[in-house]
Every structure is written in structure tokens, then in C-alpha cells.
Design a protein around this motif. Structure first.
Motif, short mmCIF file in Angstrom:
data_model
loop_
_atom_site.label_atom_id
_atom_site.label_comp_id
_atom_site.label_asym_id
_atom_site.label_seq_id
_atom_site.Cartn_x
_atom_site.Cartn_y
_atom_site.Cartn_z
N SER A 142 42.83 -1.57 -30.79
CA SER A 142 43.84 -1.38 -31.84
C SER A 142 43.81 0.06 -32.32
CB SER A 142 43.57 -2.33 -33.01
OG SER A 142 42.28 -2.08 -33.57
N GLY A 143 44.87 0.45 -33.03
CA GLY A 143 44.84 1.74 -33.69
C GLY A 143 45.96 2.69 -33.33
N LEU A 144 45.72 3.96 -33.64
CA LEU A 144 46.76 4.98 -33.66
C LEU A 144 47.05 5.60 -32.29
CD1 LEU A 144 45.57 6.85 -36.87
CD2 LEU A 144 47.56 5.34 -36.69
N LEU A 145 48.32 5.80 -32.03
CA LEU A 145 48.73 6.64 -30.91
C LEU A 145 50.05 7.32 -31.26
CD1 LEU A 145 50.09 4.65 -27.84
CD2 LEU A 145 49.86 3.64 -30.09
N MET A 146 50.26 8.48 -30.62
CA MET A 146 51.45 9.28 -30.90
C MET A 146 52.46 9.09 -29.78
SD MET A 146 49.61 12.95 -30.32
CE MET A 146 48.63 13.30 -28.85
N VAL A 147 53.73 9.08 -30.17
CA VAL A 147 54.85 8.87 -29.24
C VAL A 147 55.83 10.02 -29.42
CG1 VAL A 147 56.75 7.34 -28.60
CG2 VAL A 147 54.55 6.37 -29.34
N ALA A 266 35.69 -4.62 -29.62
CA ALA A 266 35.66 -4.21 -31.03
C ALA A 266 35.78 -2.69 -31.10
CB ALA A 266 34.37 -4.69 -31.69
N LEU A 267 37.01 -2.22 -30.90
CA LEU A 267 37.28 -0.78 -30.85
C LEU A 267 38.61 -0.50 -31.53
CD1 LEU A 267 36.38 2.00 -29.69
CD2 LEU A 267 37.68 1.43 -27.63
N HIS A 268 38.60 0.46 -32.44
CA HIS A 268 39.79 0.77 -33.23
C HIS A 268 39.98 2.27 -33.34
CE1 HIS A 268 42.85 0.45 -36.34
NE2 HIS A 268 42.12 1.20 -37.16
N ALA A 269 41.17 2.76 -32.98
CA ALA A 269 41.49 4.18 -33.10
C ALA A 269 41.87 4.44 -34.55
CB ALA A 269 42.64 4.54 -32.17
N VAL A 270 40.91 4.91 -35.33
CA VAL A 270 41.07 4.99 -36.79
C VAL A 270 41.71 6.28 -37.26
CG1 VAL A 270 38.77 5.98 -37.19
CG2 VAL A 270 39.86 4.61 -38.99
#
Length: 306
Positions: A142-147, A266-270
Motif C-alpha cells: 500500500s501507499g504513495l506513488l506519483m502519476v 506488511a509494507l507501506h509507502a509512507v
């Protein structure tokens, strides 16, 4: 789109053409460049070559980038957690379980389908299946990514990733007790020999990969860590943490099957930071820890998981 002509320098002699072109043409993914080579759109000294061709000094390389095909991936009205949006970029907080872009056999329900349902002005550089997609995070991360919404933004963001000027911080729960409070894993990553669907630390056809980690909290059999990416290889954090003996919880692909109860690793791009392609201001975004990881941490703190 005009053709690109480049001359190979002595320092690049011996490199594979797909690797060399991915260094030279930062706006394109390596997979797309490999396909362009196979289709005869990349010529060396006027002739088509295989993707395994080794560069020679003074080779003249012509790169023809066909115009992006019209998008035909179906827009869908799916919920999006939009952290930021303007005319150039969108920052999304992706939920765990959502695939980033369509692929054969999986054409619906992806982030790209949702983005097309939200807006139609996405960069077309990566073709019909990956409009706007500059980088990815795994389905079960889960988490952040740029488009990118424009080709100009796509070029800028891709260059920042290549130059390692973006800021990407992840939070993870890993098996075992890390003995050091912080450290750096500098180990090349490539396809695993025995399972081509997996990545591994290997010297064979690998890419330089660096992950910095810091322990946030220790439990009886698990550790809560922050991981900062210096490079962005496929499955990098998952592979690197497994490599040092601390695979991610919920990731039987690289760790034990007996793990914590979570649907995916259990990994999150915070945290995600980059320089805006138009204003040139550095922007930093954060996404709160998802409920499933909060519940795991609560359980670990109260010794529910033994």
C-alpha cells in the motif's frame, strides 16, 4: 516524434543494448525498449540487432519512438485516495490489493482503470496499458506513488528516479529481531535463476540496489522498520530484507508461510518526495499507516501474536 541518434562512447563498450538504451532514453521503460529493439525500431549502424547485442565504441544507434497508441483500456468508476493533484501530476495513496496497471488477463480493477475514470489527460509515454505510470508499487503493497498527467511531467519524474533525487520511505514489519538499529543493504538484484517470477540478490544480469533501514520498534519475534530506497528495483525491499535474514511479514514469496495475519506483505509507502516538473519546487507527501498494519502493531505490542 523525431528519431534519436546517439554514438556509443568507449566507457559503454560491452554493455547490452537494452541496458544501454535504458540508460540513454530515461523516458522509456526497459521492457518497452526491449520490445522496440525486437520490432526493429532501434538500429545499430543501420541494422536491426538482438536485445543481447553488446555495444561497441562508435556504434551509431538510431532510436525510433512510435507515437503512443490511442488508449483503449476501459475507464472505471473506482474509488481513489488522491493525496494531491494538479494539471501535471497526481499523487495516489494506493490500497493494498490493487494492481497498478492492466496486463493480459487482468484488464480491469487496476489503478490505471480508476485513473482513466477520474481523468483522461494522462501521459501516453508508456503506451496503452500504463498511461501516466512513472513507477510502480506491488499489488500487495500500500501507499504513495506519483502519476504523470503530461509527457513533460513524465520525462521529469522519470529522470528524477534515475538520478535518485526522489524521496521514498516505506514502513515494514519483518520477521526476527534486527540486531542493529540502522544499516544499509548494498546488494545487486536480478531475476532468480530457479524461479524467473522471483527476484534475488545475484551478480548475474543484476542491477545496483541500495536500501537504508532503521529500526523503529522491536517485538518478541518481529521488528518494525523504516526503509528508505536509494534505488528502485523490482521487489527491492522484500528481496533485501529477506537477504539479511529478515523477510517481510505476510510475504511467503520471500519468507516463511507461517506469518502474521495480513493479506499481502506488511509494507507501506509512507512518504514520497519529488521536485515538481513545472514549478520546480520540492514537494513531500505522507500517507497514514493503513488499518491492517496498525492492527498488527497493536497485536504485537500486546503479545496477541505469539
Amino acid at each position: 516524434m523525431p528519431d534519436i541518434v546517439k554514438i556509443v562512447e568507449a566507457s559503454d563498450e560491452g554493455k547490452r543494448i537494452d541496458s544501454w538504451t535504458s540508460e540513454q532514453i530515461t523516458s522509456e521503460s526497459r521492457n518497452r525498449l526491449q520490445q522496440l529493439i525486437k520490432d526493429g525500431n532501434i538500429l545499430v549502424n543501420g541494422s536491426a540487432v538482438k536485445t543481447s547485442y553488446r555495444m561497441k565504441e562508435d556504434d551509431e544507434v538510431l532510436v525510433h519512438l512510435p507515437e503512443p497508441e490511442p488508449l483503449d483500456v476501459e475507464p472505471e468508476d473506482l474509488p481513489l485516495d488522491i493525496v494531491y493533484e494538479d494539471s501535471s501530476v497526481i499523487v495516489i495513496n494506493k490500497p493494498r490489493g490493487m494492481v497498478v496497471h492492466p496486463a493480459p488477463g487482468h484488464l480491469k480493477g487496476t489503478l490505471v482503470n480508476a485513473l482513466l475514470g477520474h481523468c483522461h489527460d494522462l501521459s501516453g509515454i508508456n503506451g496503452i496499458m500504463r498511461p501516466g505510470i512513472v513507477h510502480r508499487i506491488d499489488k500487495e503493497t500500500s501507499g504513495l506513488l506519483m502519476v504523470a498527467k503530461t509527457d513533460e511531467a513524465h520525462h521529469s519524474l522519470a529522470a528524477q528516479l534515475k538520478d535518485k533525487t526522489t524521496q521514498r520511505l516505506y514502513l515494514a514489519i519483518v520477521h526476527g529481531i534486527l540486531p542493529h538499529d540502522e544499516g544499509t543493504i548494498d546488494a545487486p538484484i536480478g531475476r532468480a535463476d530457479k524461479d524467473r517470477k522471483k527476484m534475488a540478490v545475484t551478480e548475474k544480469n543484476s542491477k545496483h540496489a541500495v536500501t537504508h533501514f532503521k529500526v523503529l520498534e522491536r517485538f518478541s519475534r518481529y521488528t518494525y522498520v523504516a526503509c528508505r530506497l536509494e534505488t528502485g528495483r523490482t521487489h527491492q525491499i522484500r528481496v533485501h530484507m529477506a537477504y539479511i535474514g529478515h523477510p517481510l511479514a505476510g510475504d511467503p514469496k520471500y519468507g516463511p508461510r507461517k506469518t502474521l495475519p495480513i493479506q499481502g506483505q506488511a509494507l507501506h509507502a509512507v512518504e514520497l518526495g519529488f521536485t515538481h516538473p513545472v514549478t520546480h519546487q520540492f514537494m513531500l507527501f505522507q500517507a497514514p499507516l493503513p488499518r491492517d498494519m496498525e492492527q498488527l502493531l497493536d497485536g504485537l505490542r500486546t503479545n496477541v501474536f505469539k
